[in-house]
Design an enzyme around this catalytic site. Structure first.
Site, PDB file in Angstrom:
ATOM      1  N   GLU A  17      34.640  42.421  45.641  1.00 47.49           N
ATOM      2  CA  GLU A  17      34.304  42.100  47.028  1.00 47.49           C
ATOM      3  C   GLU A  17      35.258  42.784  48.010  1.00 47.49           C
ATOM      4  O   GLU A  17      36.486  42.658  47.865  1.00 47.49           O
ATOM      5  CB  GLU A  17      34.355  40.580  47.219  1.00 47.49           C
ATOM      6  CG  GLU A  17      33.494  39.819  46.213  1.00 47.49           C
ATOM      7  CD  GLU A  17      33.861  38.370  46.078  1.00 47.49           C
ATOM      8  OE1 GLU A  17      34.268  37.758  47.104  1.00 47.49           O
ATOM      9  OE2 GLU A  17      33.772  37.829  44.958  1.00 47.49           O
TER      10      GLU A  17
ATOM     11  N   HIS B 127      30.375  40.222  49.573  1.00 46.07           N
ATOM     12  CA  HIS B 127      30.649  39.552  48.292  1.00 46.07           C
ATOM     13  C   HIS B 127      29.746  40.124  47.180  1.00 46.07           C
ATOM     14  O   HIS B 127      28.919  39.403  46.617  1.00 46.07           O
ATOM     15  CB  HIS B 127      30.350  38.062  48.517  1.00 46.07           C
ATOM     16  CG  HIS B 127      30.775  37.128  47.445  1.00 46.07           C
ATOM     17  ND1 HIS B 127      30.321  37.193  46.147  1.00 46.07           N
ATOM     18  CD2 HIS B 127      31.604  36.046  47.483  1.00 46.07           C
ATOM     19  CE1 HIS B 127      30.844  36.208  45.443  1.00 46.07           C
ATOM     20  NE2 HIS B 127      31.627  35.512  46.215  1.00 46.07           N
TER      21      HIS B 127
END
Ligand code: TA6
Length: 281
Positions: A259, A159
């Site tokens: 991400e 992320h």
């Protein structure tokens, strides 16, 4: 465990960090979360990752910024109705262990493992490791292995929060196809071109593009992905930034998340493995 010459531990910020300083780059990784905090190539001295100035670094909550490791699920896609299960899984709030650090001719390699892979909402036997290679580019490999007798399904993500000069001048290139828009009740839309930002943005792109570039005022950050089934793009914009205690109110202006993710999920049969890899240049 013997640290490589370019590697050392540091506790000055609270969480124990691994600091790497080799001829190609400087980087830091928090043992809490197995969480890459910074990556700065020496070729241009430009920090690639964004870390909130208000990030909590005492090990009490997931660190805001850098590269949170989301496993065994992304967001709240754990497939259960248990609202107590932590968003993005529980590996990013564990203290990991550094298994090895090695200097190679063009990079330093770190290998870390989490304290435990079983936790609330996931009871299968699983082995997880993170292999981080720090050179002129940085790669991070989230490796999942199923040594047990039962198949299991997971979602996961790297992320990554990227540092940019001004979100209003950012353009993403390399993402195409449709996306699901979390800010509009998961409405499906076409990826815009040019891909720019003017509001809260929270999109799951079912796109397997292996290279995305982040363009901002003359700088280009390259994001490579493999092992993914989607790319997630997030910027909380101002209203949401203000609600997050670990993010300065104007923090949204200098970050964008791109991400490398598995959001549809995959099932690992006994004896099989999966690599989710993001490369940053
Ligand atoms: O990846 C986008 C997202 O799922 C957003 O919906 C937002 O929740 C973000 O992750 C940050 O999540 P966190 O749990 O780290 O605050």
């Amino acid at each position: 465990m013997q640290l490589s010459p370019s590697t050392k531990f540091d506790n000055t910020l609270g969480v124990t960090r691994i600091l790497v300083d080799n001829p190609f780059a400087q980087a830091s990784v928090s043992l809490y979360g197995g969480h890459v905090l910074s990556f700065c190539p020496k070729s241009d001295g430009r920090e690639r990752l964004w870390l909130s100035k208000q990030a909590v670094l005492d090990g009490s909550k997931a660190i805001r910024g850098g590269i949170p490791v989301c496993w065994p699920w992304f967001s709240d896609s754990h497939g259960q109705d248990d609202v107590s299960l932590p968003a993005h899984g529980y590996l990013r709030t564990q203290t990991w262990q550094l298994i090895s650090s090695q200097d190679h001719h063009d990079h330093t390699e770190l290998k870390l493992v989490p304290a435990a892979t079983q936790g609330p909402g996931f009871s299968y036997e699983a082995e997880v490791s993170l292999v981080i290679k720090i050179g002129q580019t940085m790669s991070i490999d989230l490796h999942t292995h199923n040594p047990g007798p039962q198949p299991f399904a997971i979602t996961c993500a790297l992320h990554t929060y990227f540092a940019i000069s001004d979100i209003r001048s950012v353009e993403l290139k390399g993402i195409e196809g449709q996306y699901k828009d979390k800010t509009r009740n998961w409405q499906v839309s076409e990826t815009p071109a040019p891909y720019r930002f003017s509001e809260e943005t929270d999109r799951v792109h079912h796109c397997k593009s292996e290279q995305v570039t982040i363009h901002t005022e003359g700088d280009i950050t390259k994001v490579g992905s493999t092992g993914h089934d989607s790319l997630v793009v997030w910027n909380p914009w101002q209203e949401k930034s203000v609600t997050m205690g670990d993010m300065e109110d104007s923090g949204y202006q200098t970050m964008v998340c791109v991400e490398t993710a598995v959001t549809d999920g995959f099932t690992l049969a006994p004896g099989t493995e999966h690599h989710l890899i993001q490369t940053i240049a």
